[in-house]
Design a protein around this motif. Structure first.
Motif, mmCIF file in Angstrom:
data_model
loop_
_atom_site.group_PDB
_atom_site.id
_atom_site.type_symbol
_atom_site.label_atom_id
_atom_site.label_comp_id
_atom_site.label_asym_id
_atom_site.label_seq_id
_atom_site.Cartn_x
_atom_site.Cartn_y
_atom_site.Cartn_z
ATOM 1 N N ALA A 145 -0.038 9.360 4.869
ATOM 2 C CA ALA A 145 -0.876 9.027 6.022
ATOM 3 C C ALA A 145 -0.349 7.799 6.757
ATOM 4 O O ALA A 145 -0.385 7.731 7.995
ATOM 5 C CB ALA A 145 -2.315 8.796 5.560
ATOM 6 N N PHE A 146 0.171 6.822 6.004
ATOM 7 C CA PHE A 146 0.710 5.627 6.647
ATOM 8 C C PHE A 146 1.800 5.983 7.638
ATOM 9 O O PHE A 146 1.831 5.493 8.768
ATOM 10 C CB PHE A 146 1.259 4.651 5.609
ATOM 11 C CG PHE A 146 1.952 3.449 6.209
ATOM 12 C CD1 PHE A 146 1.239 2.310 6.502
ATOM 13 C CD2 PHE A 146 3.314 3.473 6.489
ATOM 14 C CE1 PHE A 146 1.867 1.204 7.068
ATOM 15 C CE2 PHE A 146 3.951 2.386 7.054
ATOM 16 C CZ PHE A 146 3.228 1.241 7.338
ATOM 17 N N PHE A 147 2.725 6.858 7.223
ATOM 18 C CA PHE A 147 3.828 7.202 8.097
ATOM 19 C C PHE A 147 3.392 8.123 9.236
ATOM 20 O O PHE A 147 3.993 8.107 10.307
ATOM 21 C CB PHE A 147 4.978 7.818 7.295
ATOM 22 C CG PHE A 147 5.889 6.788 6.703
ATOM 23 C CD1 PHE A 147 6.913 6.241 7.447
ATOM 24 C CD2 PHE A 147 5.717 6.356 5.405
ATOM 25 C CE1 PHE A 147 7.757 5.285 6.919
ATOM 26 C CE2 PHE A 147 6.550 5.390 4.853
ATOM 27 C CZ PHE A 147 7.576 4.846 5.609
ATOM 28 N N SER A 148 2.359 8.928 9.020
ATOM 29 C CA SER A 148 1.801 9.707 10.131
ATOM 30 C C SER A 148 1.252 8.770 11.201
ATOM 31 O O SER A 148 1.497 8.950 12.405
ATOM 32 C CB SER A 148 0.696 10.636 9.630
ATOM 33 O OG SER A 148 1.210 11.641 8.795
ATOM 34 N N ASP A 242 -6.869 -1.974 5.052
ATOM 35 C CA ASP A 242 -7.557 -1.722 3.780
ATOM 36 C C ASP A 242 -6.590 -1.492 2.621
ATOM 37 O O ASP A 242 -6.989 -1.560 1.456
ATOM 38 C CB ASP A 242 -8.488 -0.515 3.906
ATOM 39 C CG ASP A 242 -9.669 -0.784 4.822
ATOM 40 O OD1 ASP A 242 -9.949 -1.972 5.086
ATOM 41 O OD2 ASP A 242 -10.298 0.189 5.287
ATOM 42 N N ALA A 243 -5.321 -1.171 2.931
ATOM 43 C CA ALA A 243 -4.327 -0.921 1.881
ATOM 44 C C ALA A 243 -3.555 -2.179 1.517
ATOM 45 O O ALA A 243 -2.633 -2.122 0.703
ATOM 46 C CB ALA A 243 -3.349 0.166 2.326
ATOM 47 N N VAL A 244 -3.926 -3.294 2.109
ATOM 48 C CA VAL A 244 -3.219 -4.555 1.871
ATOM 49 C C VAL A 244 -4.080 -5.474 1.018
ATOM 50 O O VAL A 244 -5.261 -5.687 1.295
ATOM 51 C CB VAL A 244 -2.866 -5.252 3.200
ATOM 52 C CG1 VAL A 244 -2.140 -6.568 2.924
ATOM 53 C CG2 VAL A 244 -2.010 -4.348 4.076
ATOM 54 N N ALA A 245 -3.480 -6.007 -0.027
ATOM 55 C CA ALA A 245 -4.153 -6.977 -0.893
ATOM 56 C C ALA A 245 -3.145 -8.054 -1.276
ATOM 57 O O ALA A 245 -2.031 -7.742 -1.708
ATOM 58 C CB ALA A 245 -4.711 -6.307 -2.137
ATOM 59 N N ASP A 246 -3.528 -9.296 -1.092
ATOM 60 C CA ASP A 246 -2.654 -10.427 -1.417
ATOM 61 C C ASP A 246 -1.298 -10.315 -0.729
ATOM 62 O O ASP A 246 -0.248 -10.621 -1.315
ATOM 63 C CB ASP A 246 -2.464 -10.541 -2.932
ATOM 64 C CG ASP A 246 -3.772 -10.805 -3.664
ATOM 65 O OD1 ASP A 246 -4.613 -11.531 -3.102
ATOM 66 O OD2 ASP A 246 -3.947 -10.273 -4.778
ATOM 67 N N LEU A 249 1.327 -4.373 0.789
ATOM 68 C CA LEU A 249 0.889 -3.045 1.185
ATOM 69 C C LEU A 249 1.221 -2.064 0.074
ATOM 70 O O LEU A 249 2.380 -1.945 -0.338
ATOM 71 C CB LEU A 249 1.599 -2.612 2.473
ATOM 72 C CG LEU A 249 1.475 -1.135 2.871
ATOM 73 C CD1 LEU A 249 0.034 -0.778 3.202
ATOM 74 C CD2 LEU A 249 2.396 -0.814 4.050
ATOM 75 N N THR A 250 0.228 -1.381 -0.446
ATOM 76 C CA THR A 250 0.451 -0.365 -1.471
ATOM 77 C C THR A 250 0.523 1.002 -0.824
ATOM 78 O O THR A 250 -0.393 1.411 -0.103
ATOM 79 C CB THR A 250 -0.689 -0.386 -2.512
ATOM 80 O OG1 THR A 250 -0.725 -1.676 -3.126
ATOM 81 C CG2 THR A 250 -0.450 0.664 -3.590
ATOM 82 N N LEU A 251 1.617 1.695 -1.059
ATOM 83 C CA LEU A 251 1.846 2.994 -0.431
ATOM 84 C C LEU A 251 2.214 4.024 -1.488
ATOM 85 O O LEU A 251 3.143 3.817 -2.270
ATOM 86 C CB LEU A 251 2.980 2.883 0.599
ATOM 87 C CG LEU A 251 3.453 4.179 1.249
ATOM 88 C CD1 LEU A 251 2.339 4.800 2.092
ATOM 89 C CD2 LEU A 251 4.685 3.925 2.118
ATOM 90 N N ASP A 252 1.492 5.136 -1.523
ATOM 91 C CA ASP A 252 1.818 6.246 -2.414
ATOM 92 C C ASP A 252 2.654 7.279 -1.661
ATOM 93 O O ASP A 252 2.278 7.721 -0.569
ATOM 94 C CB ASP A 252 0.546 6.916 -2.926
ATOM 95 C CG ASP A 252 -0.213 6.051 -3.921
ATOM 96 O OD1 ASP A 252 0.432 5.214 -4.579
ATOM 97 O OD2 ASP A 252 -1.442 6.196 -4.017
#
Length: 262
Positions: A145-148, A242-246, A249-252
């Motif tokens: 979804a991130f890349f979309s 919302d996918a960013v913490a500290d 960016l966490t990406l699956d």
């Protein structure tokens, strides 16, 4: 962010540690490369997989890296510091200047989707693998979804052509299509495994530009105005806050690994 280095240098600095290196470790584990083996890395880029292969085969093994991009190979050569010498070839995958049956293992990391003649490229890889040898490749997809979101934002704020590159990156992941390609090339006992890989990346406002300047997108994004630059940055950062913490960016990403035997 402004980038003065070349695309291959940016690729090695940003793309490799964030994406290519974690994927390469998985590919090496899947290939189970042993000391003394002869390994060819196709579409080697700046050589992250090639160098790992050289470490695994040791001084009694042989390793070669092959890529069509001379600038990528120049960076790869500059980084080679392994006890195993690496031979580098500047050529396309569908016409390799290499002897038949010359390798025990052929690897290809996230490269097959970019090849215009995939069947011929795989046939060449099959040709240079010895009887009983193996071919191992990986490809990403479907599009996260991130890349979309990234592709849509690129099309909206930079250039519609920019989004097409992102589409190609994730265009080859269907298991049956991959099996058909491998079988048509002459590989047998084809095994396909799917794995979700979690990547820890810089925050979106940094990652989008690091990625763009490490890939063929650079030519398009380099011409962007400050207004376009800020609009793209703001949209991507807002969509993925919302996918960013500290600051991470966490990406699956779904990865497909394919192995076939000669």
């Amino acid at each position: 962010m402004r980038f003065s280095a070349s695309t291959p240098e940016n690729y090695e600095k940003y793309f490799v540690p964030a994406i290519a290196a974690p994927m390469a470790e998985d590919l090496m584990d899947a290939a189970s490369i042993r000391p003394g083996e002869r390994v060819l890395d196709v579409a080697c880029g700046t050589g992250v997989v090639t160098r790992l292969a050289a470490e695994r085969v040791g001084s009694k093994g042989q390793v070669a890296g092959l890529d069509v991009n001379p600038a990528m190979l120049a960076v790869a050569r500059s980084l080679t510091q392994t006890e195993t010498p690496i031979d580098w070839y500047e050529t396309s995958a569908d016409a390799m200047p290499l002897a038949d049956d010359g390798f025990d293992v052929v690897l290809c990391q996230m490269g097959l989707q970019f090849m215009s003649n995939k069947r011929q490229a795989l046939a060449e890889m099959r040709r240079v693998v010895r009887p009983g040898g193996r071919m191992v490749l990986n490809v990403p997809g479907p599009t996260p979804a991130f890349f979309s979101d990234f592709a849509q934002a690129l099309a909206r704020h930079i250039d519609p052509n920019a989004a097409r590159f992102v589409d190609v990156v994730f265009s080859l992941h269907d298991a049956e299509e991959l099996r058909s390609l491998m079988t048509a090339a002459g590989f047998e006992d084809v095994k396909i495994a799917k794995l979700k890989k979690t990547l820890r990346l810089p925050p979106p406002h940094e990652f989008v530009w690091q990625y763009a300047h490490s890939t063929p997108l650079r030519e398009l994004v380099s011409a962007a105005s400050d207004v376009q630059h800020d609009a793209l940055t703001d949209e991507v950062a807002q969509r993925w806050q919302d996918a960013v913490a500290d600051g991470v960016l966490t990406l699956d990403v779904d990865m497909t690994t394919v192995m076939g035997w000669a």
